[in-house]
Scaffold this active site. Structure first.
Site, PDB file in Angstrom:
ATOM      1  N   SER A   1      -1.089  -1.696  -5.723  1.00 58.58           N
ATOM      2  CA  SER A   1      -1.741  -2.508  -4.688  1.00 58.58           C
ATOM      3  C   SER A   1      -3.259  -2.371  -4.782  1.00 58.58           C
ATOM      4  CB  SER A   1      -1.200  -2.119  -3.311  1.00 58.58           C
ATOM      5  OG  SER A   1      -1.535  -3.083  -2.344  1.00 58.58           O
TER       6      SER A   1
ATOM      7  N   ASP B   1       4.069  -6.630  -3.969  1.00 67.46           N
ATOM      8  CA  ASP B   1       3.378  -5.345  -3.912  1.00 67.46           C
ATOM      9  C   ASP B   1       4.268  -4.198  -4.404  1.00 67.46           C
ATOM     10  OD1 ASP B   1       2.253  -2.855  -2.839  1.00 67.46           O
ATOM     11  OD2 ASP B   1       0.877  -4.160  -1.757  1.00 67.46           O
TER      12      ASP B   1
END
Length: 754
Positions: A82, A229
């Protein structure tokens, strides 16, 4: 026995020259005597840097990198998830810590979290929709799937343009496996839940996929798989770093702590807590893989929220403090300044390889991936002339122009420079929900007295109805104001700036009549219907000009007090008009830069050949002064017969009753300023502001049958103070206003203020 003695004697005689030869061979030469002894030093351990995800908390990674650089700690490989993938990927591509800090300071993070590109990058047709209906509540409508929501709360374009600035252009399309500093970005397969390392994925796409926070950013499609993610499965990729050959790991964990029960106050909070539980569980598992020689850096980020990007500098400072607290263990891994400088030079030099000259002639431009849209029409709209030199900035601007149409979910840019020429390919992904869009909005006006108005509006936009890019737009309103209008917009060629527009419209509302003292005397019910055809030209993405003709019917009847003896008034007119519009505002809720300009003239002729001439002008200029932002607005309208405009109500002589001043010629101006005091949650709106307005307006006494001859009476002055919120339904105001030597009023207002 004699033979044995002879043998020993022979061996002794032979041993002497052998010993002498051995001594000569063992004796070092002069060069060997001068050389220092060679020490058998063990190779240094390979150091892996593991950066976790955590939204804005991940900015702490930049502070950690700052300390590692100052201590001369080498980094041999990077694993990121991320925000950790964004920072780590940029570092692996050759960016310096100073460049990362400059990027964080210069980036408009609120724009990145917005649900669409910045308004100044939208096409004029999309900006016009904001003026018609300022709400941002949109659905996709399709026969097969029915109604569908947009796939994310935030759009893709602002994030991707930011990543394009962060990653060096020559590295963006390079596979992760080809970086000079080994790097891995972690992502999650949305369908299977598997972890993806993205080894051969282009760097830009790997960073973007790892940053695809579920519900916030749209999933990325890689090799046919929907990817989101990586924090869902591996927020701290210790095992991946070990797999890549790391002997010692420096792990930086910036994950968000779980909320307390009192902090979970909504369904959004529950969903966020569930995601955080999953993330914390896999982080706890990863922490068990750390060995005694590894270094864990756990910055104290306090109550910095996942999306609180206004506090990015605090996060960087927290990372710096946490890394410095571990400086004793980190120094044990450090190199000499000279060796570290050589290692950094190699990383930076590889990142600085100029894979493309700043400007080269454009040899080809190809748009791929279209299903409904016409690539030839799109190409004609772009300001990328064949054979002319174009820069990377020009290409990024063209990509932003395509995003501004609202048709595309993602646009991947591929640039190939060969033999002094540039070839560009734009791979587009059309947004499935955007071809047939329904926007729903509310308008609410209350002065906490007898003016309480409520309306519901809906706008449907149907795009790419033919290969030239025709659109059909329909707007309907019910409530205090009633109306239905539709327009067919037809470009005159694929990508042409010229267009024809055919429209029909019906409107109805109640109009109160006031005495000179501002007292309500009667009420009219008025309605009108019209049909028109116009020819126009779009002015890039910031305006248009059009000329047209049509037919108009208008009627009015007295409803209060009711009088059966008074017949309704009806009029039938032929219509000719011209209009120039300019819109470069960055926001309609509360603009801070840009202008809005609208000038129109209209000529009406009834069946008895009586004519009416009307003209109207309004202009707004937005500005910013330090923490304050505001706008200056001016308006003027005049008609040769009848009433053309009115004043009264919030921001139109606040305090005076709405519509209490009217006449054949109207002029007003205002200054509005406000300061931001807060921010709405992501997906619910934008800034919260407190401010004030200073207003002036007057009804001009026009001469009979002369549009431009009028006297200037004394202007009325007014002011207001307000609290405003940029909501998804449009600008919301809670205000108090007063007209000098007049009335005062409180206001609750939702809807357009133009």
């Amino acid at each position: 026995m004699l033979n044995m003695l002879d043998s020993l004697t022979s061996w002794r005689c032979l041993r002497l020259p052998l010993l002498i030869a051995a001594l000569l061979l063992a004796r070092p030469s002069a060069a060997q005597e001068a050389a220092p002894p060679v020490l058998d030093t063990p190779p240094r351990p390979k150091i892996g840097l593991v950066l976790s995800g955590g939204g804005v908390r991940g900015m702490a990674h930049i502070g950690v990198l700052r300390v590692l650089q100052e201590l001369h700690v080498p980094i041999d490989l990077v694993v990121g998830t991320s925000m950790g993938a964004v920072v780590g990927g940029a570092f692996a591509s050759g960016r310096s810590v100073e460049e990362l800090e400059d990027f964080v300071r210069a980036t408009d993070w609120q724009a990145i979290l917005a649900d669409r590109p910045p308004r100044e990058k939208l096409s004029f047709r999309r900006r016009e929709e904001d003026l018609l209906l300022p709400s941002r509540i949109e659905l996709g409508l399709h026969r097969a799937t029915g109604a569908s929501l947009p796939p994310s709360a935030a759009g893709n374009s602002a994030l991707e343009f930011a990543l394009e600035r962060l990653v060096r252009p020559e590295q963006a399309e390079a596979p992760v496996s080809q970086l000079s500093l080994p790097f891995r970005a972690v992502a999650t397969d949305l369908l299977s839940g598997d972890m993806l390392e993205m080894i051969d994925t282009p760097l830009f796409l790997a960073m973007r996929a790892s940053m695809a926070i579920p519900g916030v950013f749209t999933p990325v499609r890689i090799n046919g798989r929907a990817v989101v993610d990586g924090g869902l499965v591996r927020n701290l990729g210790v095992d991946l770093a070990r797999k890549m050959g790391a002997d010692i790991i420096i792990a930086v964990n910036v994950g968000s702590p779980l909320l307390e029960e009192r902090e979970i106050t909504s369904a959004v909070g529950v969903a966020n807590q569930m995601l955080q539980i999953l993330t914390n569980q896999n982080v706890a598992h990863s922490l068990k893989d750390l060995r005694p020689d590894d270094v864990l850096i756990d910055p104290d980020l306090g109550n910095i929220a996942f999306m609180d990007f206004a506090r990015h500098q605090e996060a960087i400072a927290a990372g710096q403090r946490a890394a410095f607290a571990a400086h004793e263990r980190l120094r044990a891994l450090a190199l000499t300044p000279e060796l570290h400088a050589d290692l950094e030079a190699t990383r930076r030099q590889r990142g600085e390889l100029a894979g493309s000259v700043s400007r080269l002639p454009l040899a080809s431009l190809e748009i791929r991936g279209t299903r409904r849209s016409n690539p030839q029409a799109l190409q004609a709209e772009l300001d990328l002339p064949m054979g002319k030199p174009v820069s990377l900035g020009d290409i990024q601007q063209a990509s932003a122009q395509l995003y501004g149409r609202g048709d595309f979910e993602r646009i991947d840019t591929q640039i190939t420079d060969e033999k002094g020429q540039r070839r560009v390919t734009l791979n587009v992904s059309e947004a499935d929900w955007a071809n047939s869009r329904l926007r729903v909005g509310l308008q609410l006006y209350s002065d906490f007295d007898d003016a309480n108005h409520f309306s519901v509006s809906a706008m449907h936009v149907w795009t790419w109805l033919n290969r030239w890019g025709a659109e059909l737009r329909t707007v309907g309103t019910i409530g205090f104001e009633r109306g239905l209008g539709t327009e067919w917009f037809q470009p005159l060629g694929a990508g042409s700036q010229w267009f024809m527009a055919a429209g029909a419209r019906y409107m109805a509302s109640n109009v109160d009549q006031f005495s000179d003292q501002g007292l309500r005397t009667s009420r009219l019910s008025a309605n009108s219907g019209s049909a028109s055809l116009s020819l126009g030209r779009q002015l890039s993405n910031w305006g248009d000009v059009r000329f047209g003709a049509g037919r108009l019917r208008a009627s009015a009847r007295l409803t209060i007090p009711e009088d059966p003896g008074i017949e309704p008034l009806n009029g039938y007119y032929s219509q000719r008009f011209a209009q120039l519009r300019v819109d470069t505002l960055d926001s309609l809720a509360f603009p801070t830069r840009g202008v809005l300009f609208d000038f129109g003239v209209e000529h009406l002729q009834d069946r008895q050949r009586n004519t009416i001439a009307q003209a109207g002008l309004r202009g707004l200029g937005a500005f910013r002064m330090g923490p304050w932002a505001g706008h200056v607005y001016a308006e003027m309208a005049a008609s040769s017969i009848g009433t053309t405009g009115d004043l009264g109500g919030f921001l139109r002589l606040s305090g005076s009753p709405r519509g209490s001043l009217s006449g054949r010629a109207v002029a007003m101006s205002r200054l509005v300023m406000a300061r931001q005091i807060g921010q709405m949650p992501v997906g619910l709106g934008g800034a919260v502001r407190a401010g004030f307005s200073l207003e002036s307006g007057s009804i001009l006494r026009a001469s009979d049958n002369n549009l431009f001859a009028f006297a200037l009476p004394e202007s009325k002055l007014a002011a207001s103070g307000f609290l405003s919120m940029d909501t998804r339904f449009g600008p919301f105001y809670l205000a108090a206003g007063s007209t000098y030597r007049g009335k005062s009023s409180l206001y609750l207002f939702l809807g357009p203020i133009w």
